[in-house]
Design a protein around this motif. Structure first.
Motif, PDB file in Angstrom:
ATOM      1  N   TYR A  43      29.899  45.909  33.862  1.00  0.00           N
ATOM      2  CA  TYR A  43      30.168  44.477  33.704  1.00  0.00           C
ATOM      3  C   TYR A  43      31.419  44.229  32.864  1.00  0.00           C
ATOM      4  CZ  TYR A  43      25.789  43.310  35.959  1.00  0.00           C
ATOM      5  OH  TYR A  43      24.794  43.167  36.868  1.00  0.00           O
ATOM      6  N   MET A  44      31.645  45.071  31.872  1.00  0.00           N
ATOM      7  CA  MET A  44      32.853  44.934  31.059  1.00  0.00           C
ATOM      8  C   MET A  44      34.100  45.191  31.917  1.00  0.00           C
ATOM      9  SD  MET A  44      33.979  47.022  27.643  1.00  0.00           S
ATOM     10  CE  MET A  44      34.313  48.498  28.586  1.00  0.00           C
ATOM     11  N   LEU A  45      34.076  46.248  32.720  1.00  0.00           N
ATOM     12  CA  LEU A  45      35.204  46.571  33.592  1.00  0.00           C
ATOM     13  C   LEU A  45      35.382  45.518  34.686  1.00  0.00           C
ATOM     14  CD1 LEU A  45      34.655  50.420  33.909  1.00  0.00           C
ATOM     15  CD2 LEU A  45      36.484  49.258  32.662  1.00  0.00           C
ATOM     16  N   ARG A  46      34.268  45.024  35.176  1.00  0.00           N
ATOM     17  CA  ARG A  46      34.322  43.994  36.211  1.00  0.00           C
ATOM     18  C   ARG A  46      34.932  42.700  35.672  1.00  0.00           C
ATOM     19  NH1 ARG A  46      29.497  40.807  38.570  1.00  0.00           N
ATOM     20  NH2 ARG A  46      30.237  40.274  40.638  1.00  0.00           N
ATOM     21  N   THR A  47      34.616  42.348  34.440  1.00  0.00           N
ATOM     22  CA  THR A  47      35.200  41.161  33.811  1.00  0.00           C
ATOM     23  C   THR A  47      36.687  41.369  33.548  1.00  0.00           C
ATOM     24  OG1 THR A  47      33.064  40.677  32.802  1.00  0.00           O
ATOM     25  CG2 THR A  47      34.989  39.566  31.870  1.00  0.00           C
ATOM     26  N   ALA A  48      37.069  42.570  33.123  1.00  0.00           N
ATOM     27  CA  ALA A  48      38.488  42.871  32.915  1.00  0.00           C
ATOM     28  C   ALA A  48      39.249  42.783  34.233  1.00  0.00           C
ATOM     29  CB  ALA A  48      38.648  44.258  32.295  1.00  0.00           C
ATOM     30  N   GLU A  49      38.643  43.288  35.297  1.00  0.00           N
ATOM     31  CA  GLU A  49      39.271  43.212  36.615  1.00  0.00           C
ATOM     32  C   GLU A  49      39.459  41.752  37.037  1.00  0.00           C
ATOM     33  OE1 GLU A  49      38.367  45.045  40.995  1.00  0.00           O
ATOM     34  OE2 GLU A  49      36.760  43.926  40.005  1.00  0.00           O
ATOM     35  N   LEU A  50      38.446  40.931  36.815  1.00  0.00           N
ATOM     36  CA  LEU A  50      38.533  39.523  37.164  1.00  0.00           C
ATOM     37  C   LEU A  50      39.632  38.831  36.362  1.00  0.00           C
ATOM     38  CD1 LEU A  50      37.448  37.104  38.728  1.00  0.00           C
ATOM     39  CD2 LEU A  50      35.765  36.800  36.908  1.00  0.00           C
ATOM     40  N   PHE A  51      39.731  39.137  35.086  1.00  0.00           N
ATOM     41  CA  PHE A  51      40.779  38.563  34.239  1.00  0.00           C
ATOM     42  C   PHE A  51      42.166  38.932  34.769  1.00  0.00           C
ATOM     43  CE2 PHE A  51      43.592  39.039  30.502  1.00  0.00           C
ATOM     44  CZ  PHE A  51      43.684  37.709  30.147  1.00  0.00           C
ATOM     45  N   LEU A  52      42.354  40.186  35.158  1.00  0.00           N
ATOM     46  CA  LEU A  52      43.639  40.619  35.708  1.00  0.00           C
ATOM     47  C   LEU A  52      43.941  39.931  37.043  1.00  0.00           C
ATOM     48  CD1 LEU A  52      43.550  44.430  34.875  1.00  0.00           C
ATOM     49  CD2 LEU A  52      45.080  42.710  33.898  1.00  0.00           C
ATOM     50  N   LEU A  53      42.933  39.744  37.864  1.00  0.00           N
ATOM     51  CA  LEU A  53      43.135  39.053  39.135  1.00  0.00           C
ATOM     52  C   LEU A  53      43.518  37.590  38.921  1.00  0.00           C
ATOM     53  CD1 LEU A  53      40.180  40.585  41.165  1.00  0.00           C
ATOM     54  CD2 LEU A  53      42.625  40.963  41.570  1.00  0.00           C
ATOM     55  N   ILE A  54      42.893  36.952  37.938  1.00  0.00           N
ATOM     56  CA  ILE A  54      43.252  35.566  37.617  1.00  0.00           C
ATOM     57  C   ILE A  54      44.686  35.502  37.097  1.00  0.00           C
ATOM     58  CG2 ILE A  54      42.753  33.651  36.033  1.00  0.00           C
ATOM     59  CD1 ILE A  54      39.766  34.396  36.362  1.00  0.00           C
ATOM     60  N   LEU A  55      45.077  36.454  36.270  1.00  0.00           N
ATOM     61  CA  LEU A  55      46.461  36.500  35.793  1.00  0.00           C
ATOM     62  C   LEU A  55      47.440  36.697  36.949  1.00  0.00           C
ATOM     63  CD1 LEU A  55      46.413  38.607  32.507  1.00  0.00           C
ATOM     64  CD2 LEU A  55      46.971  36.208  32.778  1.00  0.00           C
ATOM     65  N   PHE A  56      47.064  37.527  37.907  1.00  0.00           N
ATOM     66  CA  PHE A  56      47.921  37.753  39.071  1.00  0.00           C
ATOM     67  C   PHE A  56      48.061  36.464  39.880  1.00  0.00           C
ATOM     68  CE2 PHE A  56      49.100  39.441  43.243  1.00  0.00           C
ATOM     69  CZ  PHE A  56      50.115  40.310  42.874  1.00  0.00           C
ATOM     70  N   GLY A  57      46.969  35.729  40.030  1.00  0.00           N
ATOM     71  CA  GLY A  57      47.031  34.440  40.721  1.00  0.00           C
ATOM     72  C   GLY A  57      47.911  33.443  39.991  1.00  0.00           C
ATOM     73  N   ALA A  58      47.818  33.420  38.659  1.00  0.00           N
ATOM     74  CA  ALA A  58      48.678  32.537  37.873  1.00  0.00           C
ATOM     75  C   ALA A  58      50.137  32.968  37.985  1.00  0.00           C
ATOM     76  CB  ALA A  58      48.227  32.531  36.414  1.00  0.00           C
TER      77      ALA A  58
END
Length: 153
Positions: A43-58
């Motif tokens: 879950y920690m890695l999955r949340t980090a992945e989601l954060f990076l994907l959101i940054l990529f979208g931004a």
């Protein structure tokens, strides 16, 4: 003219490549945590992945982000609510080992890696668009393009 545009795009391009590299680094530990049923690490890695994907979208909307910093924030509540709903959907916990073939519904679709990536990037784009003013952003882009196209004297 082209040098100014290159100087503006180069940091964005390098940041995008860095985000993609970090996402590739997360892939193996996530698969390992699934294999060994390390739920908290997953879950920690999955949340980090989601954060990076959101940054990529931004990062895709980097001109709008620059316009927000220059001109201020203008909220679009419908886009913000939609982005938050997608974010909540992506943050919902799932069982490890849950396969898309063995289950049905929206949650199994969201747990597929490609769909999660697309929704994470979409969330980043929607978050940026929910705080930017379209008219001001368009004016900023047109002004920047006009400044870059001025002939050198």
């Amino acid at each position: 003219m082209k040098k100014n545009r290159f100087q503006m795009i180069l940091p964005v391009l390098l940041t995008g490549l860095l985000i993609l590299y970090l996402l590739s680094l997360l892939s193996a530990p996530m698969k390992e945590s699934i294999l060994y049923s390390e739920v908290q690490k997953f879950y920690m890695l999955r949340t980090a992945e989601l954060f990076l994907l959101i940054l990529f979208g931004a990062l895709i909307e980097f001109r709008k982000v620059m316009a927000v910093f220059r001109r201020g924030v203008v909220f679009h509540p419908i886009l913000l609510v939609f982005a938050i709903l997608i974010l909540i959907l992506l943050l919902l916990p799932v069982r490890l080992g849950l396969s898309a073939a063995g289950s049905s519904g929206v949650f199994s679709l969201v747990n597929q890696e490609g769909v999660r990536s697309i929704l994470g990037i979409l969330t980043g784009i929607l978050l940026v668009r929910s705080v930017s003013d379209h008219a001001v952003e368009r004016e900023t882009i047109l002004t920047e393009d006009a400044l870059m196209r001025k002939p050198a004297k």
